[in-house]
Design a protein around this motif. Structure first.
Motif, PDB file in Angstrom:
ATOM      1  N   ASN A  53     -17.976  98.391 -22.364  1.00 58.09           N
ATOM      2  CA  ASN A  53     -16.839  97.660 -21.800  1.00 58.09           C
ATOM      3  C   ASN A  53     -15.776  98.666 -21.393  1.00 58.09           C
ATOM      4  O   ASN A  53     -15.413  99.543 -22.167  1.00 58.09           O
ATOM      5  CB  ASN A  53     -16.261  96.672 -22.811  1.00 58.09           C
TER       6      ASN A  53
ATOM      7  N   GLU B 236      -3.885  95.239 -16.290  1.00 60.14           N
ATOM      8  CA  GLU B 236      -3.571  94.549 -15.042  1.00 60.14           C
ATOM      9  C   GLU B 236      -2.083  94.210 -15.065  1.00 60.14           C
ATOM     10  O   GLU B 236      -1.566  93.789 -16.091  1.00 60.14           O
ATOM     11  CB  GLU B 236      -4.414  93.273 -14.944  1.00 60.14           C
TER      12      GLU B 236
ATOM     13  N   VAL C 267      -7.539  94.015 -19.624  1.00 59.43           N
ATOM     14  CA  VAL C 267      -8.764  93.474 -19.024  1.00 59.43           C
ATOM     15  C   VAL C 267      -9.932  94.303 -19.527  1.00 59.43           C
ATOM     16  O   VAL C 267      -9.909  95.532 -19.482  1.00 59.43           O
ATOM     17  CB  VAL C 267      -8.711  93.526 -17.480  1.00 59.43           C
ATOM     18  N   SER C 268     -10.960  93.607 -20.010  1.00 57.39           N
ATOM     19  CA  SER C 268     -12.180  94.274 -20.470  1.00 57.39           C
ATOM     20  C   SER C 268     -13.292  93.903 -19.491  1.00 57.39           C
ATOM     21  O   SER C 268     -13.593  92.728 -19.304  1.00 57.39           O
ATOM     22  CB  SER C 268     -12.529  93.812 -21.888  1.00 57.39           C
ATOM     23  N   THR C 269     -13.904  94.920 -18.860  1.00 56.91           N
ATOM     24  CA  THR C 269     -14.948  94.686 -17.863  1.00 56.91           C
ATOM     25  C   THR C 269     -16.277  95.212 -18.392  1.00 56.91           C
ATOM     26  O   THR C 269     -16.398  96.385 -18.763  1.00 56.91           O
ATOM     27  CB  THR C 269     -14.608  95.400 -16.541  1.00 56.91           C
TER      28      THR C 269
ATOM     29  N   GLU D  20     -18.723  91.277 -15.690  1.00 55.38           N
ATOM     30  CA  GLU D  20     -17.944  90.152 -16.229  1.00 55.38           C
ATOM     31  C   GLU D  20     -16.651  90.676 -16.852  1.00 55.38           C
ATOM     32  O   GLU D  20     -16.644  91.665 -17.575  1.00 55.38           O
ATOM     33  CB  GLU D  20     -18.760  89.406 -17.284  1.00 55.38           C
ATOM     34  N   LYS D  21     -15.551  89.971 -16.540  1.00 54.12           N
ATOM     35  CA  LYS D  21     -14.240  90.390 -17.036  1.00 54.12           C
ATOM     36  C   LYS D  21     -13.726  89.413 -18.080  1.00 54.12           C
ATOM     37  O   LYS D  21     -13.894  88.207 -17.948  1.00 54.12           O
ATOM     38  CB  LYS D  21     -13.231  90.481 -15.889  1.00 54.12           C
ATOM     39  N   THR D  22     -13.105  89.972 -19.100  1.00 56.87           N
ATOM     40  CA  THR D  22     -12.443  89.177 -20.130  1.00 56.87           C
ATOM     41  C   THR D  22     -10.975  89.587 -20.115  1.00 56.87           C
ATOM     42  O   THR D  22     -10.658  90.776 -20.174  1.00 56.87           O
ATOM     43  CB  THR D  22     -13.052  89.458 -21.524  1.00 56.87           C
ATOM     44  N   TYR D  23     -10.096  88.572 -20.025  1.00 58.93           N
ATOM     45  CA  TYR D  23      -8.668  88.843 -19.883  1.00 58.93           C
ATOM     46  C   TYR D  23      -7.929  88.575 -21.185  1.00 58.93           C
ATOM     47  O   TYR D  23      -8.156  87.562 -21.843  1.00 58.93           O
ATOM     48  CB  TYR D  23      -8.066  87.959 -18.784  1.00 58.93           C
TER      49      TYR D  23
END
Length: 126
Positions: free
Chosen positions: A17, A22, A53-55, A61-64
């Protein structure tokens, strides 16, 4: 190195990740109208929010994370223009979150009615 026995291996893959930050800016704009060439310029202010933000490096897939704390715009008093009255004497303080959209306000000035001049040769009776 045993060629007579099948060897089984289990491989566990972990997706990497990528962490990033952001930023988002929310603007407050106050437009002024109606005072001819005396009309004030727009009043603008802005605040900035951030979140993590974790990509997933494999899937994209991104987790905010959550936006940073709420922020406020200070109250703004409409400028005084001789001979004109604003429809809003003040735009009140505004509290916004990172999910907020830009704020737009419009203050409209109206020309004051002329006052009746006093004729000194004909004083009014008290």
């Amino acid at each position: 190195n045993d060629d007579t026995t099948d060897q089984n291996f289990t491989v566990h893959l972990k997706h990497q990740n990528i962490q990033s930050i952001e930023a988002k800016t929310v603007k407050e704009t106050i437009h002024y109208q109606g005072a001819g060439n005396q009309t004030p310029a727009d009043n603008t202010a802005q605040v900035t929010f951030t979140r993590q933000v974790s990509t997933d490096a494999v899937t994209g897939e991104k987790t905010y994370g959550s936006w940073s704390a709420d922020q406020s715009f200070a109250a703004v008093t409409s400028p005084v223009i001789k001979g004109y009255t604003p429809d809003q004497a003040e735009i009140g303080a505004q509290t916004v979150s990172g999910d907020a959209s830009d704020l737009d306000f419009t203050v409209v000035y109206t020309k004051d009615a002329p006052t009746k001049p006093v004729n000194p040769s004909q004083p009014t009776t008290p």
